[in-house]
Design a protein around this motif. Structure first.
Motif, PDB file in Angstrom:
ATOM      1  N   GLY A 249      40.785  22.216  40.387  1.00 22.14           N
ATOM      2  CA  GLY A 249      41.689  23.275  40.814  1.00 22.14           C
ATOM      3  C   GLY A 249      42.218  23.104  42.212  1.00 22.14           C
ATOM      4  O   GLY A 249      43.039  23.919  42.664  1.00 22.14           O
ATOM      5  N   SER A 250      41.784  22.068  42.929  1.00 24.60           N
ATOM      6  CA  SER A 250      42.267  21.854  44.291  1.00 24.60           C
ATOM      7  C   SER A 250      43.597  21.119  44.270  1.00 24.60           C
ATOM      8  O   SER A 250      44.080  20.683  43.223  1.00 24.60           O
ATOM      9  N   GLY A 251      44.195  20.960  45.443  1.00 27.40           N
ATOM     10  CA  GLY A 251      45.479  20.269  45.556  1.00 27.40           C
ATOM     11  C   GLY A 251      45.375  18.801  45.171  1.00 27.40           C
ATOM     12  O   GLY A 251      44.282  18.227  45.111  1.00 27.40           O
ATOM     13  N   VAL A 252      46.535  18.192  44.904  1.00 26.71           N
ATOM     14  CA  VAL A 252      46.565  16.797  44.457  1.00 26.71           C
ATOM     15  C   VAL A 252      47.564  16.004  45.285  1.00 26.71           C
ATOM     16  O   VAL A 252      48.472  16.548  45.916  1.00 26.71           O
ATOM     17  N   ILE A 253      47.354  14.700  45.247  1.00 26.31           N
ATOM     18  CA  ILE A 253      48.317  13.740  45.797  1.00 26.31           C
ATOM     19  C   ILE A 253      48.625  12.747  44.686  1.00 26.31           C
ATOM     20  O   ILE A 253      47.727  12.065  44.187  1.00 26.31           O
ATOM     21  N   LYS A 254      49.914  12.681  44.285  1.00 26.76           N
ATOM     22  CA  LYS A 254      50.334  11.800  43.203  1.00 26.76           C
ATOM     23  C   LYS A 254      51.242  10.716  43.774  1.00 26.76           C
ATOM     24  O   LYS A 254      52.273  11.018  44.374  1.00 26.76           O
ATOM     25  N   ILE A 255      50.850   9.467  43.568  1.00 20.35           N
ATOM     26  CA  ILE A 255      51.623   8.320  44.040  1.00 20.35           C
ATOM     27  C   ILE A 255      52.253   7.621  42.835  1.00 20.35           C
ATOM     28  O   ILE A 255      51.552   7.276  41.882  1.00 20.35           O
ATOM     29  N   VAL A 256      53.568   7.432  42.870  1.00 11.64           N
ATOM     30  CA  VAL A 256      54.298   6.810  41.761  1.00 11.64           C
ATOM     31  C   VAL A 256      54.939   5.524  42.248  1.00 11.64           C
ATOM     32  O   VAL A 256      55.618   5.517  43.285  1.00 11.64           O
ATOM     33  N   ASN A 257      54.740   4.457  41.475  1.00 16.23           N
ATOM     34  CA  ASN A 257      55.370   3.172  41.778  1.00 16.23           C
ATOM     35  C   ASN A 257      56.608   3.023  40.895  1.00 16.23           C
ATOM     36  O   ASN A 257      56.507   2.723  39.710  1.00 16.23           O
ATOM     37  N   ASN A 258      57.782   3.249  41.481  1.00 18.64           N
ATOM     38  CA  ASN A 258      59.032   3.211  40.708  1.00 18.64           C
ATOM     39  C   ASN A 258      59.526   1.801  40.435  1.00 18.64           C
ATOM     40  O   ASN A 258      60.540   1.630  39.751  1.00 18.64           O
ATOM     41  N   SER A 259      58.837   0.801  40.956  1.00 18.64           N
ATOM     42  CA  SER A 259      59.289  -0.571  40.707  1.00 18.64           C
ATOM     43  C   SER A 259      58.920  -1.044  39.312  1.00 18.64           C
ATOM     44  O   SER A 259      59.456  -2.037  38.829  1.00 18.64           O
ATOM     45  N   GLN A 260      57.999  -0.342  38.654  1.00 19.75           N
ATOM     46  CA  GLN A 260      57.591  -0.696  37.295  1.00 19.75           C
ATOM     47  C   GLN A 260      57.696   0.557  36.428  1.00 19.75           C
ATOM     48  O   GLN A 260      56.766   1.366  36.367  1.00 19.75           O
ATOM     49  N   LEU A 261      58.845   0.687  35.745  1.00 20.86           N
ATOM     50  CA  LEU A 261      59.111   1.853  34.915  1.00 20.86           C
ATOM     51  C   LEU A 261      59.150   1.460  33.442  1.00 20.86           C
ATOM     52  O   LEU A 261      59.335   0.295  33.091  1.00 20.86           O
ATOM     53  N   LYS A 262      58.995   2.445  32.596  1.00 23.95           N
ATOM     54  CA  LYS A 262      59.076   2.233  31.157  1.00 23.95           C
ATOM     55  C   LYS A 262      59.660   3.490  30.520  1.00 23.95           C
ATOM     56  O   LYS A 262      59.644   4.575  31.113  1.00 23.95           O
ATOM     57  N   VAL A 263      60.185   3.326  29.323  1.00 20.69           N
ATOM     58  CA  VAL A 263      60.652   4.474  28.548  1.00 20.69           C
ATOM     59  C   VAL A 263      59.692   4.652  27.381  1.00 20.69           C
ATOM     60  O   VAL A 263      59.248   3.677  26.768  1.00 20.69           O
ATOM     61  N   THR A 264      59.346   5.881  27.119  1.00 19.01           N
ATOM     62  CA  THR A 264      58.373   6.157  26.063  1.00 19.01           C
ATOM     63  C   THR A 264      58.886   7.256  25.160  1.00 19.01           C
ATOM     64  O   THR A 264      59.587   8.168  25.614  1.00 19.01           O
TER      65      THR A 264
END
Length: 413
Positions: A249-264
């Motif tokens: 329930g605490s806060g989060v840090i989300k790191i996204v690497n946009n150099s490797q994307l996919k469609v699902t």
């Protein structure tokens, strides 16, 4: 005198009785007359309805005979066909081409590397934040610092203990060396020498254990420092100073690497045998106004029990305009045929004999419409595959075919 009076009364009574009898009879005759009139009216109406239905039936038969005779006449009497008024149509000369069928579904863009940052140790209170939402971060970059006051005290105590052992070991080594020098000169006892040597060995073991303890305590203290484990963008930062981090329930840090994307996307289970790894896929991105050709890189091995579908994925090239969770339209090729005939779907018609299209042939300098029975295949959008019944070079009537009959004279718009 009395007899005359009685006779008069008898006559009057007789007359009155006749009047009473006459009135009901007249009423009865009137009622019967009205009933007969109503019956006659209903009978007349039914007769007219029956006559109308009979005439309609005869008219339908006559119209059918007229149409049949006109068709037969057009086939055998070229002069009659020449006198017909040609029907305006549009045509298309057919050519063999490649045909493909696609499964169309809506998907979304996702990142191959998405990291939800967590502390390596126990949850702790946030003391410092070194990252902001939307910031570019690198692997190993410090993001947060948690409260580690108690652990730091343990580190100090462990280091002090280590220094104390080092001092004791130095003293013990000095005593041992002196005792050995005296033993070499024949002074002292062997017990004293062995005791001094054992003291050194014991303190050396204590020193090694103390050094390992200092490392362990220091490592525990380091777990209060939270680092990024991937390169990417801090897509979500919801932690705040003073709050707990790492607990439910605490806060989060989300790191996204946009150099490797996919469609699902998720495909219904009835297509399980039609899609495999490597299947061609067309990815349309409406928001980015882009179309990408790719291949299926992953096919799920199980069926979802809720939506009765399986997952498919395709990798995307690096592109700054593409973002995770962006809507994507996926068209996966599940069928293909080369050198086949394709016609517009709206040209297909049906009758009691099956499916057919209208084609035009040139006979004696005139264009004549003919019905052509066809066997159809797959449908893709408004393009229909025709397996048999048509060939390259046939002239398909694409407009004005709805009311055509076999052998009718046609002309181009």
């Amino acid at each position: 005198m009395i007899n005359k009076t009685n006779n008069v009364n008898k006559i009057m009574n007789h007359t009155t009785m006749k009047q009473f009898v006459a009135i009901p009879a007249a009423a009865l005759i009137l009622l019967c007359s009205c009933g007969d009139s109503k019956k006659d009216s209903n009978a007349n109406l039914n007769d007219k309805k029956a006559a109308l239905e009979k005439l309609k039936g005869e008219k339908d038969k006559l119209d059918s005979k007229i149409t049949s005779l006109e068709t037969d006449l057009a086939k055998i009497d070229t002069s009659a066909a020449a006198q017909q008024k040609a029907k305006l149509v549009a045509v298309q000369t057919l050519a063999a081409s490649d045909f493909a069928h696609y499964i169309e579904l809506q998907g979304r863009i996702d990142a191959e590397n998405v990291s939800y940052v967590t502390p390596r140790g126990a949850p702790g209170q946030v003391k410092a934040i070194y990252v902001k939402q939307g910031q570019q971060v690198k692997k190993g970059q410090l993001l947060l610092k948690l409260d580690n006051a108690v652990v730091q005290q343990n580190v100090v105590a462990a280091r002090q203990g280590l220094e104390s052992i080092k001092t004791q070991l130095s003293y013990a080594k000095n005593i041992y060396q002196r005792q050995k020098n005296l033993w070499d000169q024949g002074i002292g006892t062997e017990v004293q020498l062995i005791t001094a040597k054992n003291n050194v060995a014991t303190l050396e073991n204590q020193l090694q254990a103390s050094e390992e303890n200092v490392k362990a305590v220091q490592e525990q203290a380091n777990t209060s420092l939270v680092y990024s484990d991937v390169n990417g963008i801090a897509d979500q930062v919801t932690v705040k100073m003073g709050e707990s981090f790492g607990s439910p329930g605490s806060g989060v840090i989300k790191i996204v690497n946009n150099s490797q994307l996919k469609v699902t996307g998720n495909i219904p289970e009835n297509y399980l045998g039609s899609v495999s790894k490597g299947s061609p896929i067309i990815i349309q991105l409406p928001d980015a106004n882009k179309t990408i050709n790719a291949n299926v890189s992953f096919v799920g091995a199980s069926i979802d029990v809720i939506n009765r579908g399986f997952v498919v994925e395709a990798k995307l090239p690096a592109d700054p305009s593409l973002k995770p969770n962006q809507i994507a339209l996926m068209k996966i090729k599940d069928y293909g045929a080369s050198n086949t005939i394709v016609v517009p779907l709206n040209t297909l018609q049906n009758d009691e004999k099956g499916k057919f299209v209208m084609v035009a042939t040139t006979e004696n300098g005139k264009m004549i419409a003919h019905k052509r029975t066809v066997n159809i295949g797959q449908l893709n959008g408004d393009s229909l595959e025709v397996k048999t019944g048509l060939k390259a070079g046939d002239v398909l009537i694409t407009e004005g075919f709805g009311s055509l009959y076999e052998g009718q004279l046609v002309t181009l718009k």
